[in-house]
Write an enzyme that holds these catalytic residues in place. Structure first.
Site, PDB file in Angstrom:
ATOM      1  N   ILE A 119      -6.287 -12.168  -3.970  1.00  0.00           N
ATOM      2  CA  ILE A 119      -6.179 -11.885  -5.405  1.00  0.00           C
ATOM      3  C   ILE A 119      -4.722 -11.954  -5.858  1.00  0.00           C
ATOM      4  O   ILE A 119      -4.378 -12.664  -6.811  1.00  0.00           O
ATOM      5  CB  ILE A 119      -6.825 -10.525  -5.749  1.00  0.00           C
TER       6      ILE A 119
ATOM      7  N   ALA B 196       2.483   0.737   8.619  1.00  0.00           N
ATOM      8  CA  ALA B 196       3.275  -0.465   8.914  1.00  0.00           C
ATOM      9  C   ALA B 196       2.543  -1.407   9.867  1.00  0.00           C
ATOM     10  O   ALA B 196       1.808  -0.979  10.754  1.00  0.00           O
ATOM     11  CB  ALA B 196       4.614  -0.059   9.521  1.00  0.00           C
TER      12      ALA B 196
ATOM     13  N   TYR C 258      -5.028  -9.344  15.715  1.00  0.00           N
ATOM     14  CA  TYR C 258      -4.825  -8.248  14.758  1.00  0.00           C
ATOM     15  C   TYR C 258      -5.883  -7.150  14.955  1.00  0.00           C
ATOM     16  O   TYR C 258      -5.559  -5.966  15.060  1.00  0.00           O
ATOM     17  CB  TYR C 258      -4.909  -8.819  13.347  1.00  0.00           C
TER      18      TYR C 258
ATOM     19  N   ILE D 126       0.846  -1.202   0.000  1.00  0.00           N
ATOM     20  CA  ILE D 126       0.000   0.000   0.000  1.00  0.00           C
ATOM     21  C   ILE D 126       0.877   1.246   0.000  1.00  0.00           C
ATOM     22  O   ILE D 126       0.626   2.214  -0.727  1.00  0.00           O
ATOM     23  CB  ILE D 126      -0.954  -0.009   1.223  1.00  0.00           C
TER      24      ILE D 126
ATOM     25  N   ASP E 203      13.709   0.427  12.092  1.00  0.00           N
ATOM     26  CA  ASP E 203      12.682  -0.423  12.679  1.00  0.00           C
ATOM     27  C   ASP E 203      11.766   0.431  13.559  1.00  0.00           C
ATOM     28  O   ASP E 203      12.236   1.221  14.382  1.00  0.00           O
ATOM     29  CB  ASP E 203      13.359  -1.523  13.509  1.00  0.00           C
TER      30      ASP E 203
ATOM     31  N   ASP F 167      11.031   2.697   6.615  1.00  0.00           N
ATOM     32  CA  ASP F 167      10.652   1.288   6.464  1.00  0.00           C
ATOM     33  C   ASP F 167      11.853   0.418   6.786  1.00  0.00           C
ATOM     34  O   ASP F 167      12.976   0.904   6.901  1.00  0.00           O
ATOM     35  CB  ASP F 167      10.136   1.011   5.038  1.00  0.00           C
TER      36      ASP F 167
END
Lengths: 311, 311
Positions: free
Chosen positions: B183, B71, B139, B12, B50, B31
């Site tokens: 997908i 993230a 999550y 994304i 990190d 990142d």
């Protein structure tokens, strides 16, 4: 039946222990230290340890049929000072506890959540369990996360959690650290001749529950074959000024006692009014609070007087 | 305006970076590693680090006006294997990020939450933002807790968070690890001549959003002076079998390609149907998804074919 009572030497835990013993339920208490105001109870097993120590907790769970989890390393008014410590001390230890319960096939847990913080600023009065959860303190956010992990364990692995969203408990054996529990704090400071402070103008309203009524509810929840979230309060609101008036009334005739609170600016995290709708607990547990605020404050004052004299 | 884009080299994030550059917004990406499918973008600053390293994050925040946080160290299907790692890697790092934003007076943050997990099993169809939050995966529980900390910072300290509860994004540059994104996973495996598995009977329904539409929404949210929670999906439902049919259609004429999914038992944590009500985002951001499922899968297949040939 044997119960592991985590936080059983704390203020609420000590009353839950009494109540369990009276019901003939075997009790193993897990706590960091012994009760400050009483000797160990003769028919109760004590294991001293830290909830963040997985090995100690696992050992303490041996042979028990159910868990009552009342421990917390934080209180609402200080949790925002260090949310990471709140997460580590309370959330992670609760998640590990649930993992150990799954591993040892212990299904039943009664967990003490917080009716005063999980809802945030209530949009209904009184607040029922279905009210949206919009906590605005780390304490409340962590309680919501723990509730959610319990619901997840229920959904995925058949745990039977009962979450009790307690309002403001008060009564004998509440500490006098002054960070939680306005009634205990005010009575203790008054008994010692110390001044009392009130944040705000005293108009904020809370739902105060006598600690023994809350303990009765914990045991009723433990011995009922259901699961879910329940408000655990008196169902009635009292303002801080109502409390002040009642404390003034019980202390008025005491020689040498002067109760005269000083009003200070309000705190941004104090919700203006929280009164819990307790009809679900009344119905499912056939439980009702028995001690009203007048009697509860009188009993607490008697205990504070006796205990402070013995100090 | 300069933005710190956390997770900007992910699936994304790479599209959000494109979109920010097109809008003339300066971008610093934070990142753990560079993009796997493209060279670094010429007009973008890259800081490798990190998110759990507070000092690195603090340094990366220097001179930025806003943060976009995309993230995550976990995905829904694996988060329950180690909830403590989920809490440490995602919740604690987010709380520390908010503390640093407060300390450096950065007010604006766009945070990518999860429309597929925070609501749990929806009781309405489609699901609007006011639906109760009953997550049944770690999550989702952690996402809710992060959302709550952002709301708390808004209430107590004036943070302006926009939480985007994304549905199932898909499109070019989605990885082929096979743990998230049906997908992308199916197209990749098909291009490589590998078999494809489906959990359950293919009847579960999700809301698939083309990744560029989601990236447009992130940037629209960033440049709007509001805060709050927003669903971020297509607003339309498609079953796994619908996806299978569309993939069959785009791959049917390819020489040497055989798409023939194998059905396996369903997973207990898969919610039967989640379709998001996106009217709030449409209204407040004057945004609408532009790429429908047919076109999106065609575009994704073109990218997969080209990229797999270049491998």
């Amino acid at each position: 039946m044997k119960v592991l009572l985590i936080g059983g030497c704390g203020f609420i835990g000590s009353h839950v222990a009494d109540c369990l013993v009276e019901h003939g339920i075997a009790v193993r208490i897990f706590d960091r230290r012994l009760e400050p105001f009483r000797d160990p109870l003769p028919r109760v097993e004590y294991v001293m340890g830290d909830l963040t120590d997985t090995a100690q907790v696992f050992e303490a769970m041996s042979g028990v049929d159910a868990v009552i989890h009342l421990a917390s390393t934080t209180v609402p008014s200080t949790s925002n000072l260090d949310p990471v410590a709140d997460i580590k001390g309370n959330l992670i230890s609760a998640v590990r506890l649930l993992e150990m319960m799954r591993a040892t096939d212990i299904r039943k847990i009664v967990y003490l959540s917080s009716g005063g913080t999980v809802y945030g600023i209530p949009t209904t009065d009184p607040v029922a369990e279905a009210h949206p959860l919009n906590p605005i303190s780390s304490y409340g956010i962590v309680k919501v996360a723990i509730e959610n992990y319990m619901q997840m364990e229920n959904h995925l692995h058949g745990l039977q959690p009962i979450v009790l969203r307690a309002s403001n408990p008060y009564g004998p054996r509440q500490g006098h650290g002054g960070i939680q529990g306005i009634i205990g704090t005010h009575l203790w400071r008054t008994a010692r001749g110390e001044g009392v402070e009130i944040w705000g103008d005293g108009s904020i309203v809370r739902d105060f529950i006598y600690v023994r009524d809350l303990a009765d509810l914990c045991v009723a929840a433990l011995t009922t074959d259901t699961s879910g979230c329940y408000n655990a309060g008196s169902g009635a609101g009292a303002s801080i000024n109502d409390i002040v008036d009642r404390i003034r009334a019980v202390t008025a005739d005491e020689p040498g006692i002067n109760f005269d609170p000083v009003y200070k600016p309000g705190r941004s995290f104090d919700v203006p009014r929280v009164v819990l709708d307790i009809s679900k607990a009344r119905r499912d547990f056939r439980w009702a609070p028995k001690v009203d605020l007048k009697e509860g404050i009188e009993r607490t004052w008697e205990w504070v007087k006796q205990t402070s004299r013995a100090d």
